[in-house]
Design an enzyme around this catalytic site. Structure first.
Site, mmCIF file in Angstrom:
data_model
loop_
_atom_site.group_PDB
_atom_site.id
_atom_site.type_symbol
_atom_site.label_atom_id
_atom_site.label_comp_id
_atom_site.label_asym_id
_atom_site.label_seq_id
_atom_site.Cartn_x
_atom_site.Cartn_y
_atom_site.Cartn_z
ATOM 1 N NE ARG A 118 -0.415 17.415 174.379
ATOM 2 C CZ ARG A 118 0.043 16.184 174.573
ATOM 3 N NH1 ARG A 118 1.001 15.954 175.425
ATOM 4 N NH2 ARG A 118 -0.481 15.190 173.916
ATOM 5 C CE1 TYR A 161 -2.245 7.424 170.248
ATOM 6 C CE2 TYR A 161 -2.866 8.880 168.461
ATOM 7 C CZ TYR A 161 -2.018 8.551 169.500
ATOM 8 O OH TYR A 161 -0.941 9.344 169.780
HETATM 9 O O1 CP3 Z 1 -2.421 22.679 175.761
HETATM 10 C C1 CP3 Z 1 -2.850 22.023 174.766
HETATM 11 O O2 CP3 Z 1 -2.187 21.903 173.708
HETATM 12 C C2 CP3 Z 1 -4.270 21.476 174.804
HETATM 13 C C3 CP3 Z 1 -4.411 20.134 175.256
HETATM 14 C C4 CP3 Z 1 -4.026 18.918 174.415
HETATM 15 C C5 CP3 Z 1 -3.776 17.673 175.027
HETATM 16 N N1 CP3 Z 1 -3.636 16.741 174.038
HETATM 17 C C6 CP3 Z 1 -3.724 17.440 176.486
HETATM 18 C C7 CP3 Z 1 -3.067 16.215 176.991
HETATM 19 C C8 CP3 Z 1 -3.955 18.741 173.025
HETATM 20 C C9 CP3 Z 1 -4.075 19.765 171.895
HETATM 21 C C10 CP3 Z 1 -3.722 17.342 172.802
HETATM 22 C C11 CP3 Z 1 -3.646 16.742 171.454
HETATM 23 C C12 CP3 Z 1 -3.165 15.367 171.311
HETATM 24 N N2 CP3 Z 1 -3.435 14.285 172.107
HETATM 25 C C13 CP3 Z 1 -2.401 14.905 170.208
HETATM 26 C C14 CP3 Z 1 -1.983 15.753 169.024
HETATM 27 C C15 CP3 Z 1 -0.792 16.564 169.322
HETATM 28 C C16 CP3 Z 1 0.494 15.782 169.398
HETATM 29 O O3 CP3 Z 1 1.067 15.735 170.494
HETATM 30 O O4 CP3 Z 1 0.921 15.256 168.354
HETATM 31 C C17 CP3 Z 1 -2.167 13.528 170.399
HETATM 32 C C18 CP3 Z 1 -1.371 12.616 169.495
HETATM 33 C C19 CP3 Z 1 -2.849 13.161 171.599
HETATM 34 C C20 CP3 Z 1 -2.957 11.801 172.175
HETATM 35 C C21 CP3 Z 1 -2.391 11.787 173.540
HETATM 36 N N3 CP3 Z 1 -3.016 12.295 174.660
HETATM 37 C C22 CP3 Z 1 -1.157 11.238 173.935
HETATM 38 C C23 CP3 Z 1 -0.157 10.587 173.008
HETATM 39 C C24 CP3 Z 1 -1.067 11.431 175.328
HETATM 40 C C25 CP3 Z 1 -0.001 10.924 176.250
HETATM 41 C C26 CP3 Z 1 1.313 11.515 175.943
HETATM 42 C C27 CP3 Z 1 1.861 12.218 177.109
HETATM 43 O O5 CP3 Z 1 2.307 13.362 176.923
HETATM 44 O O6 CP3 Z 1 1.844 11.609 178.191
HETATM 45 C C28 CP3 Z 1 -2.219 12.124 175.749
HETATM 46 C C29 CP3 Z 1 -2.525 12.587 177.138
HETATM 47 C C30 CP3 Z 1 -2.534 14.062 177.327
HETATM 48 N N4 CP3 Z 1 -3.235 14.929 176.527
HETATM 49 C C31 CP3 Z 1 -1.876 14.788 178.344
HETATM 50 C C32 CP3 Z 1 -2.222 16.144 178.154
HETATM 51 C C33 CP3 Z 1 -1.829 17.320 179.019
HETATM 52 C C34 CP3 Z 1 -1.020 14.186 179.451
HETATM 53 C C35 CP3 Z 1 -1.860 13.363 180.410
HETATM 54 C C36 CP3 Z 1 -2.000 13.926 181.809
HETATM 55 O O7 CP3 Z 1 -1.804 15.121 182.067
HETATM 56 O O8 CP3 Z 1 -2.377 13.145 182.720
#
Ligand code: CP3
Length: 350
Positions: free
Chosen positions: A31, A157
């Site tokens: 992230r 999910y």
């Molecule tokens: O920089 C990076 O690492 C690349 C981008 C990336 C995102 N999600 C962007 C994102 C990566 C590698 C992921 C993987 C991801 N997504 C995982 C596996 C890693 C982990 O955290 O265990 C999982 C479980 C998800 C599912 C997911 N997507 C969740 C649970 C959420 C919401 C959680 C939160 O932080 O709000 C997302 C949304 C998400 N994916 C965001 C980002 C930057 C936030 C949403 C936004 O910016 O509007």
């Protein structure tokens, strides 16, 4: 650091995943793009929904490159999400502000049979286009990482429509619908393999499989839902692209990390915050890289504590192929100045 290491722009992340031990490890952060960066929050406003953002190549390219403009990281990770796979296969996926992802719950065997893994390469075309564009603008020494969620994590999910806390319920569904569950894992393994191969073809040097909900599983279930499908994916990707470098991240399962690594055939194993890297290394093939596992909370704290814990981790991993990273993703509360200090410290500039 030797002269050779300084002068040859070979990618550190690639060399480490090939089992080489470097004087200083490559560093990237899970992230590393996202809400802790003000420029990301600004960019994010340009798309109405999070998935629209992910499917816009120009926005995804810019979000991928934002952390690289601030810090001399050794790798970029393509900006996307693990839930593009169910979306591409025809399920409804949404992201609620502050609540995380929401999916239409899967239901029964008929819903599994209606999934369309053949839509992956067409529906996810924008992700591959973004990878090609990022590749073209990176320094030759910077690696590019593609990724996908693992079958079990994506299944949690899909089954009940939401993540983490509902994973015990997802296991209940798996026990009650064994045939549908295995059909689901098979379809996901196929879709994920296709997605990873396409990302490698678009320029990814390595791919990571995120199994974020691999913790707290009975051993037999871990075998069937985590190890077996991951092994299938690694075999399918290597059958198509024999040199593929694959990182597996079975979060929360560090006690099983060496079995997971040896059985699946991955090149590197991601370790979560709770893992003791020296203990994992004792049982691990010396050619398999480790990745991790600094506490993400230190990105909020900074200061001497951050430097001390970083040195402790560097010492624990010294003499082994290791990729410096956090034990889980950076949180929105992280201070970009602390990330800058960490990267400089690991790279020996401070
Ligand atoms: O920089 C990076 O690492 C690349 C981008 C990336 C995102 N999600 C962007 C994102 C990566 C590698 C992921 C993987 C991801 N997504 C995982 C596996 C890693 C982990 O955290 O265990 C999982 C479980 C998800 C599912 C997911 N997507 C969740 C649970 C959420 C919401 C959680 C939160 O932080 O709000 C997302 C949304 C998400 N994916 C965001 C980002 C930057 C936030 C949403 C936004 O910016 O509007």
């Amino acid at each position: 650091m030797t002269d050779i290491e300084n002068k040859i722009p070979t990618k550190r992340l690639v060399r480490t995943l090939q089992g080489e031990v470097l004087q200083r490890p490559p560093i990237w952060l899970m992230r590393q793009a996202g809400r802790y960066l003000p420029e990301y929050r600004e960019l994010r406003r340009r798309a109405p929904t999070f998935l629209d953002f992910c499917y816009s190549p120009s926005l995804a390219v810019e979000a991928t490159l934002q952390p690289l403009r601030r810090y001399p990281l050794d790798a970029a990770i393509i900006f996307s999400d693990i839930l593009v796979i169910p979306d591409a296969m025809g399920r409804k996926v949404g992201f609620e502000e502050g609540e995380g992802p929401r999916l239409e719950p899967l239901g029964d065997r008929a819903a599994v049979a209606a999934l369309r893994p053949e839509h992956i390469t067409t529906r996810l075309g924008p992700v591959y286009e973004a990878l090609e564009r990022v590749r073209a603008s990176l320094e030759p020494s910077t690696s590019l990482i593609g990724f996908a969620g693992a079958p079990w994590t994506i299944a949690t999910y899909m089954i009940l429509g939401k993540g983490g806390p509902s994973k015990a319920e997802a296991r209940l569904w798996a026990y009650q619908n064994q045939e549908a569950f295995h059909a689901l894992l098979d379809i996901l393994s196929q879709a994920i393999s296709t997605h990873l191969i396409a990302q490698i073809d678009a320029g990814a040097d390595a791919v990571q499989i995120f199994d974020s909900w691999a913790d707290d599983l009975p051993a037999s279930f871990f075998q069937r839902a985590v190890i077996d499908p991951t092994k299938k994916i690694v075999a399918a990707v290597r059958a198509a692209r024999p040199q593929a470098l694959i990182i597996g991240f079975p979060r929360g399962a560090s006690a099983r990390a060496s079995d997971y690594a040896h059985e699946t055939g991955i090149s590197g194993v991601g370790l979560d915050t709770g893992a003791d890297i020296a203990r994992v290394r004792e049982k691990l093939d010396p050619k398999i890289a480790t990745q991790g596992n600094l506490d993400p909370q230190l990105m909020i704290i900074g200061g001497d504590m951050l430097l001390k814990e970083t040195d402790r981790l560097l010492a624990a991993a010294a003499g082994t192929p290791h990729i410096f990273n956090l034990g889980h993703g950076i949180t929105p509360q992280a201070d970009p100045a602390n990330v800058e200090m960490l990267v400089a410290h690991v790279q020996g500039a401070s």
